[in-house]
Motif scaffolding. Structure first.
Motif, PDB file in Angstrom:
ATOM      1  N   VAL A   1       0.843  -1.194   0.000  1.00 26.92           N
ATOM      2  CA  VAL A   1       0.000   0.000   0.000  1.00 26.92           C
ATOM      3  C   VAL A   1       0.879   1.246   0.000  1.00 26.92           C
ATOM      4  N   TYR A   2       0.502   2.185  -0.824  1.00 24.81           N
ATOM      5  CA  TYR A   2       1.275   3.400  -1.048  1.00 24.81           C
ATOM      6  C   TYR A   2       0.397   4.614  -0.772  1.00 24.81           C
ATOM      7  N   CYS A   3       1.045   5.700  -0.356  1.00 23.83           N
ATOM      8  CA  CYS A   3       0.301   6.927  -0.038  1.00 23.83           C
ATOM      9  C   CYS A   3       0.778   8.073  -0.919  1.00 23.83           C
ATOM     10  N   PRO A   4      -0.133   8.730  -1.639  1.00 28.50           N
ATOM     11  CA  PRO A   4       0.215   9.965  -2.343  1.00 28.50           C
ATOM     12  C   PRO A   4       0.241  11.113  -1.334  1.00 28.50           C
ATOM     13  N   LEU A   5       1.422  11.530  -0.957  1.00 29.82           N
ATOM     14  CA  LEU A   5       1.562  12.519   0.109  1.00 29.82           C
ATOM     15  C   LEU A   5       0.968  13.856  -0.288  1.00 29.82           C
ATOM     16  N   ILE A   6       0.322  14.506   0.669  1.00 33.27           N
ATOM     17  CA  ILE A   6      -0.025  15.908   0.492  1.00 33.27           C
ATOM     18  C   ILE A   6       1.279  16.716   0.524  1.00 33.27           C
ATOM     19  N   THR A   7       1.273  17.867  -0.107  1.00 31.81           N
ATOM     20  CA  THR A   7       2.390  18.803   0.019  1.00 31.81           C
ATOM     21  C   THR A   7       1.949  19.878   1.005  1.00 31.81           C
ATOM     22  N   PRO A   8       2.558  19.953   2.176  1.00 35.17           N
ATOM     23  CA  PRO A   8       2.111  20.938   3.172  1.00 35.17           C
ATOM     24  C   PRO A   8       2.587  22.345   2.818  1.00 35.17           C
ATOM     25  N   PHE A   9       1.664  23.307   2.855  1.00 29.06           N
ATOM     26  CA  PHE A   9       2.001  24.703   2.628  1.00 29.06           C
ATOM     27  C   PHE A   9       1.764  25.490   3.909  1.00 29.06           C
ATOM     28  N   LYS A  10       2.622  26.453   4.156  1.00 30.01           N
ATOM     29  CA  LYS A  10       2.508  27.272   5.358  1.00 30.01           C
ATOM     30  C   LYS A  10       1.285  28.178   5.261  1.00 30.01           C
ATOM     31  N   PRO A  11       0.519  28.300   6.361  1.00 23.18           N
ATOM     32  CA  PRO A  11      -0.733  29.069   6.327  1.00 23.18           C
ATOM     33  C   PRO A  11      -0.571  30.527   5.934  1.00 23.18           C
TER      34      PRO A  11
ATOM     35  N   ILE B   1     -11.720  -0.183  -1.652  1.00 19.02           N
ATOM     36  CA  ILE B   1     -11.894  -1.413  -2.431  1.00 19.02           C
ATOM     37  C   ILE B   1     -10.643  -2.289  -2.360  1.00 19.02           C
ATOM     38  N   LEU B   2      -9.819  -2.096  -1.330  1.00 19.35           N
ATOM     39  CA  LEU B   2      -8.561  -2.844  -1.255  1.00 19.35           C
ATOM     40  C   LEU B   2      -8.793  -4.350  -1.181  1.00 19.35           C
ATOM     41  N   LEU B   3      -9.654  -4.808  -0.277  1.00 20.15           N
ATOM     42  CA  LEU B   3      -9.883  -6.250  -0.141  1.00 20.15           C
ATOM     43  C   LEU B   3     -10.446  -6.858  -1.422  1.00 20.15           C
ATOM     44  N   PRO B   4     -11.543  -6.328  -1.992  1.00 20.63           N
ATOM     45  CA  PRO B   4     -12.018  -6.916  -3.244  1.00 20.63           C
ATOM     46  C   PRO B   4     -10.999  -6.825  -4.373  1.00 20.63           C
ATOM     47  N   ALA B   5     -10.186  -5.777  -4.382  1.00 22.28           N
ATOM     48  CA  ALA B   5      -9.165  -5.655  -5.416  1.00 22.28           C
ATOM     49  C   ALA B   5      -8.081  -6.715  -5.244  1.00 22.28           C
ATOM     50  N   LEU B   6      -7.681  -6.986  -4.008  1.00 22.85           N
ATOM     51  CA  LEU B   6      -6.685  -8.030  -3.763  1.00 22.85           C
ATOM     52  C   LEU B   6      -7.215  -9.394  -4.174  1.00 22.85           C
ATOM     53  N   ILE B   7      -8.486  -9.653  -3.891  1.00 18.75           N
ATOM     54  CA  ILE B   7      -9.105 -10.905  -4.329  1.00 18.75           C
ATOM     55  C   ILE B   7      -9.067 -10.986  -5.862  1.00 18.75           C
ATOM     56  N   SER B   8      -9.154  -9.840  -6.503  1.00 18.22           N
ATOM     57  CA  SER B   8      -9.144  -9.775  -7.965  1.00 18.22           C
ATOM     58  C   SER B   8      -7.736  -9.591  -8.531  1.00 18.22           C
ATOM     59  N   ARG B   9      -6.729  -9.962  -7.767  1.00 13.28           N
ATOM     60  CA  ARG B   9      -5.329 -10.025  -8.217  1.00 13.28           C
ATOM     61  C   ARG B   9      -4.578  -8.697  -8.205  1.00 13.28           C
ATOM     62  N   ALA B  10      -5.123  -7.647  -7.600  1.00 11.77           N
ATOM     63  CA  ALA B  10      -4.396  -6.382  -7.519  1.00 11.77           C
ATOM     64  C   ALA B  10      -3.146  -6.541  -6.662  1.00 11.77           C
ATOM     65  N   SER B  11      -2.237  -5.575  -6.807  1.00 17.12           N
ATOM     66  CA  SER B  11      -0.952  -5.622  -6.097  1.00 17.12           C
ATOM     67  C   SER B  11      -0.974  -4.886  -4.767  1.00 17.12           C
ATOM     68  N   GLY B  12      -2.060  -4.157  -4.495  1.00 17.12           N
ATOM     69  CA  GLY B  12      -2.165  -3.327  -3.295  1.00 17.12           C
ATOM     70  C   GLY B  12      -3.044  -2.151  -3.624  1.00 17.12           C
ATOM     71  N   CYS B  13      -2.656  -0.940  -3.213  1.00 16.01           N
ATOM     72  CA  CYS B  13      -3.389   0.257  -3.594  1.00 16.01           C
ATOM     73  C   CYS B  13      -2.525   1.485  -3.372  1.00 16.01           C
ATOM     74  N   ILE B  14      -2.944   2.597  -3.953  1.00 11.79           N
ATOM     75  CA  ILE B  14      -2.360   3.913  -3.682  1.00 11.79           C
ATOM     76  C   ILE B  14      -3.502   4.768  -3.157  1.00 11.79           C
ATOM     77  N   THR B  15      -3.438   5.168  -1.897  1.00 14.05           N
ATOM     78  CA  THR B  15      -4.592   5.788  -1.252  1.00 14.05           C
ATOM     79  C   THR B  15      -4.245   7.053  -0.488  1.00 14.05           C
ATOM     80  N   GLY B  16      -4.958   8.145  -0.799  1.00 13.65           N
ATOM     81  CA  GLY B  16      -4.753   9.396  -0.083  1.00 13.65           C
ATOM     82  C   GLY B  16      -5.141   9.313   1.377  1.00 13.65           C
ATOM     83  N   THR B  17      -6.013   8.356   1.716  1.00 14.38           N
ATOM     84  CA  THR B  17      -6.414   8.174   3.111  1.00 14.38           C
ATOM     85  C   THR B  17      -5.231   7.718   3.970  1.00 14.38           C
TER      86      THR B  17
END
Length: 330
Positions: free
Chosen positions: A14-24, A217-233
């Motif tokens: 599982v991979y995460c697309p990081l937010i880019t933090p900007f100063k307020p 949809i990670l679990l159903p995707a893994l059942i369907s042969r996916a390699s993991g996921c890339i998730t902003g969560t």
């Protein structure tokens, strides 16, 4: 064309697309917060993706793009994560500029790149698949790094590739995967069946990775042969999503019914949180990080992206409650 040389292996997970933090106050990149988030995610065994949609790459200058990659590499290396690869977004409006950004990403320390369809001229391209194919082949031929195709209709003016198109691109020796932020499990399964076949593996020296762009949809995707996921969560609950992945992979490998039920219960939890983050958008994700993880970690979005409204904040408090409690227990 032979595949690009790589130094760090890309793996299932599982991979995460990081937010880019900007100063307020200035909307400048907060590199200290970025480094802290990189180390937090790597410590949770979450893979690292920078300069994607969540990273507001379209809001960054070329100099900032390179600086984000360098800061990410420095944070990983100085904290013992020298073998963790960086997947960086380099897709833009033309093949020429995408190739230039890819070369600059390599020079800054990226190991792999992810390229979205050139959506700005979708009104002219329409569904002109030969022209879109030409764009990707140009990039794949010239890229010094392995390329992942990023299929995200919402960020590409509706351009949505089907499994036939992705299977065709998967045959290029420099194409190593596809991120499917189109939420199509069936499309992913068809692509996975093709790229996991013995015949495909005999033609390609490296594996091909199929990764949905959502963790709900990670679990159903893994059942369907996916390699993991890339998730902003993953920016908010990385340990929970890694736990879901580990539990699901173990259950599928052993056929253990109790583990599969545990994975399903974790998927219930993650699906609830993922939907809250999707509805909250980038501003809401940054608010959640600052409020529920560490103050200053998320920062603000760059104008014109909105900050989290009062309604979004209330929704997140409810939608993330169960997942945050579980995350904090790990």
């Amino acid at each position: 064309m032979s595949p690009s040389t790589i130094s760090r292996s890309f793996t299932d997970g599982v991979y995460c697309p990081l937010i880019t933090p900007f100063k307020p106050d200035t909307e400048e990149v907060d590199y200290d917060a970025l480094r802290a988030q990189v180390v937090r995610l790597a410590s949770a065994r979450m893979g690292i993706v920078v300069l994607g949609t969540n990273g507001e790459a379209s809001h960054l200058s070329d100099t900032e793009r390179a600086a984000v990659i360098r800061a990410t590499r420095e944070a990983l290396d100085s904290n013992g994560f020298t073998q963790v690869p960086i997947l960086a977004g380099t897709g833009t409006g033309s093949a020429k500029e995408t190739i230039r950004l890819t070369i600059e990403a390599r020079d800054a320390g990226a190991d792999y790149v992810i390229v979205i369809a050139p959506g700005y001229f979708s009104f002219a391209l329409g569904r002109d698949l030969p022209t879109l194919r030409k764009f990707f082949i140009q990039v794949l031929d010239a890229s010094p790094l392995p390329v992942m195709i990023y299929n995200f209709p919402g960020a590409a003016s509706g351009i949505d590739f089907d499994s036939d198109f992705l299977i065709e691109l998967s045959e290029h020796q420099n194409c190593f995967g596809a991120k499917l932020t189109c939420a199509s499990v069936g499309k992913g399964q068809r692509l996975s069946v093709h790229t996991q076949s013995a015949a495909y593996k005999a033609r390609h020296p490296r594996p091909f990775f199929v990764l949905p762009g959502y963790s709900d949809i990670l679990l159903p995707a893994l059942i369907s042969r996916a390699s993991g996921c890339i998730t902003g969560t993953g920016n908010v609950i990385p340990k929970t999503i890694v736990k879901l992945y580990d539990t699901a992979v173990s259950a599928l490998a052993t056929g253990n019914g109790e583990q599969l039920e545990a994975a399903r219960e974790l998927q219930d939890l993650v699906a609830e949180a993922d939907w809250a983050i999707v509805k909250a958008g980038i501003g809401g994700t940054k608010y959640a990080m600052d409020t529920y993880v560490q103050e200053g970690l998320g920062g603000v979005p760059r104008t014109p992206l909105p900050h989290a409204s009062a309604g979004i904040k209330t929704m997140l408090a409810s939608g993330l409650k169960r997942a945050l409690a579980y995350e904090n227990s790990l």
